[in-house]
Each structure stands twice: as structure tokens, then as C-alpha cells.
Enzyme design. Structure first.
Site, PDB file in Angstrom:
ATOM      1  N   VAL A 128      -1.498  -0.601  -4.110  1.00  0.00           N
ATOM      2  CA  VAL A 128      -1.276  -1.843  -4.857  1.00  0.00           C
ATOM      3  C   VAL A 128      -0.931  -2.985  -3.904  1.00  0.00           C
ATOM      4  CG1 VAL A 128       0.146  -2.982  -6.606  1.00  0.00           C
ATOM      5  CG2 VAL A 128      -0.574  -0.609  -6.955  1.00  0.00           C
ATOM      6  N   CYS A 129      -0.035  -2.710  -2.959  1.00  0.00           N
ATOM      7  CA  CYS A 129       0.410  -3.744  -2.027  1.00  0.00           C
ATOM      8  C   CYS A 129      -0.738  -4.236  -1.152  1.00  0.00           C
ATOM      9  CB  CYS A 129       1.536  -3.210  -1.153  1.00  0.00           C
ATOM     10  SG  CYS A 129       2.988  -2.682  -2.085  1.00  0.00           S
ATOM     11  N   THR A 130      -1.645  -3.360  -0.777  1.00  0.00           N
ATOM     12  CA  THR A 130      -2.790  -3.755   0.042  1.00  0.00           C
ATOM     13  C   THR A 130      -3.646  -4.773  -0.696  1.00  0.00           C
ATOM     14  OG1 THR A 130      -2.805  -1.605   1.159  1.00  0.00           O
ATOM     15  CG2 THR A 130      -4.826  -2.905   1.278  1.00  0.00           C
ATOM     16  N   GLU A 149      -2.631  -6.748  -3.083  1.00  0.00           N
ATOM     17  CA  GLU A 149      -1.847  -7.965  -3.291  1.00  0.00           C
ATOM     18  C   GLU A 149      -1.869  -8.866  -2.062  1.00  0.00           C
ATOM     19  OE1 GLU A 149       1.518  -6.570  -6.513  1.00  0.00           O
ATOM     20  OE2 GLU A 149       1.935  -6.338  -4.385  1.00  0.00           O
ATOM     21  N   LEU A 150      -1.613  -8.290  -0.906  1.00  0.00           N
ATOM     22  CA  LEU A 150      -1.595  -9.089   0.313  1.00  0.00           C
ATOM     23  C   LEU A 150      -2.954  -9.717   0.582  1.00  0.00           C
ATOM     24  CD1 LEU A 150       0.690  -6.823   2.476  1.00  0.00           C
ATOM     25  CD2 LEU A 150       1.079  -9.260   2.076  1.00  0.00           C
TER      26      LEU A 150
END
Length: 247
Positions: A77-79, A81-82
Site C-alpha cells: 500500500v505504501c509503495t 501511495e508514495l
């Protein structure tokens, strides 16, 4: 708080071992944690980042800022988002907003992760800093975890270090959103609320539900009809407390 064992000079290898042991014995007490509220001063800190040492207040200068955090590198998820925020960086630049990412791991690992982010999101270059917070000091300072995560803050992966803080040029926190680990953020919503905050600051208005740039705004109830006429010109009165005008 703990007293660092590194205050006495030691050989490099021994310092490394001591640094690890300090992180392991670090205890986080809620009594020492700042209470961050809307319009409170954003706690300042200095930390390593993918663009070198970063002091939050100095880095922001006279700009707005978005500080958004992640529990770990190489997480799905964070990948995404960034990558999404990086694609929107020109839009944030137009609004005088600096982006600052954070992940609860070391900066060296961030640098490798950035290559994946660039590949997955088809970026030429990832161009804003990601803070290394393996000690969880910033996560603690900004209260980025849930109840169970706080109990495990000193050890292992902690879920819900997934918060967004919008900070204005006076260094006041203007927006706080904290997401559960399973829900990806909405980068367009972050842009929308910055537009709304900046519109409100510049025009002395508030914005209705789902407001977008170009939509009518609301005159605050504290402004009399006479003052509203003088300041805004024409306006539409739906109720005495609900008056719309052009932005």
C-alpha cells in the site's frame, strides 16, 4: 525518556552495538507524548532523510508542508501511495507545499525502496525526502500509531504509522488524518483540503461538503449581512446561518 549510552566515546563497532541496545531498551511513555491538535504547533525534529539531515521547521521555511508516514519499506500500500504523491508533486509545488515522507526504517533501505517506487509508478525521478525513523521517535512525537501499536512501539513492525499532517507556514498543524494499515490514502483529497484551507485563509470563508476549486463558498455566521455585502458583494441566503458566495 532514556539517557543515551553513546554520550561516552567508544570504538565504532562498540558504538554500533550500543546504538542497537539503546533502541531496544527505549521506552515510550504516553505522559511524555505531545498532544497534537488542530492549530497546535507542529513538533519540530531533526532526522536523517533520503536527502540528508532534515530539520522540519527549517525545511518548511515559509512553505506549507505535508508530512505523511508509513510503517515499513517494501510494503504494497505504501509503495503505491508514495508513487502517487510523487506524481502529484508539481501540483503541490504550485500550492507552495513541500512533501515529506516518513517510514519506520533506515534511510539506506529507503534508497533501495525508491527504485521500486520509481519503477512501479513509472517515475523519472522520485524527488522529495523520506525520513528514516527506525527508532520510532517521530512516530511517537506525532502519535502515529493505534493502541496496540503503541504497546509495541519499541520493537518489531508497528501497524498504523500511516498518518497525514498538513502544516501551514506558521508551523501550525491544520489537518490530521490517520488511516488503518489496510486502507490506502487519497492523494487528491489531500490536495483538495489544502485548496480549501488556503482559500479560507485568503478570503475569510469556509467551504461546504465536497467543495472543489471554483465552487461557491460559505460566509461564516460571525460575519453580519452588512459586512458580508461590503466584503463579498452578492451572496445567496439559504438560511440566516447559511449564505453562499462566489470564491
Amino acid at each position: 525518556m532514556f539517557r543515551s549510552l553513546l554520550s561516552v566515546k567508544k570504538p565504532v563497532q562498540q558504538q554500533s552495538l550500543l546504538k542497537t541496545s539503546v533502541r531496544m531498551i527505549r521506552t515510550f511513555n504516553q505522559e511524555e507524548q505531545p498532544r497534537i491538535r488542530i492549530n497546535s504547533l507542529a513538533p519540530n525534529f531533526t532526522a536523517d532523510s533520503t536527502q540528508g539531515k532534515l530539520n522540519l521547521h527549517e525545511y518548511l521555511g515559509n512553505s506549507w508542508g505535508v508530512l505523511f508516514s508509513h510503517p515499513a519499506d517494501f510494503t504494497p500500500v505504501c509503495t503505491t501511495e508514495l508513487g502517487a504523491f510523487a506524481k502529484l508533486k508539481p501540483d503541490f509545488d504550485k500550492r507552495n507545499v513541500k512533501l515529506i515522507g516518513l517510514s519506520a526504517e533506515e534511510v539506506d533501505k529507503h534508497q533501495t525502496w525508491i527504485k521500486d517506487i520509481e519503477e512501479i509508478s513509472a517515475l523519472d525521478k522520485f524527488s522529495f525526502p523520506i525520513i528514516g525513523d527506525s527508532s520510532r521517535e517521530v512516530a511517537f512525537l506525532y502519535d502515529m500509531v493505534d493502541e496496540e501499536g503503541f504497546k509495541n512501539l519499541s520493537n518489531g513492525i508497528v501497524a498504523t504509522i500511516r498518518s497525514v499532517y498538513v502544516i501551514d507556514p506558521s508551523k501550525k498543524v491544520r489537518l490530521i488524518i490517520t488511516y488503518p494499515a489496510s486502507v490506502g490514502r487519497n492523494s487528491s483529497e489531500v490536495l483538495r483540503v489544502i485548496d480549501a484551507l488556503q482559500k479560507g485563509d485568503s478570503k475569510g470563508v469556509v467551504t461546504p461538503i465536497n467543495w472543489q476549486v471554483g465552487d461557491d463558498v460559505i460566509i461564516p455566521p460571525t460575519v453580519s449581512d452588512a459586512a458580508a455585502k461590503e466584503k463579498f458583494g452578492d451572496f445567496n441566503t439559504v438560511k440566516p446561518y447559511l449564505r453562499y458566495t462566489k470564491a
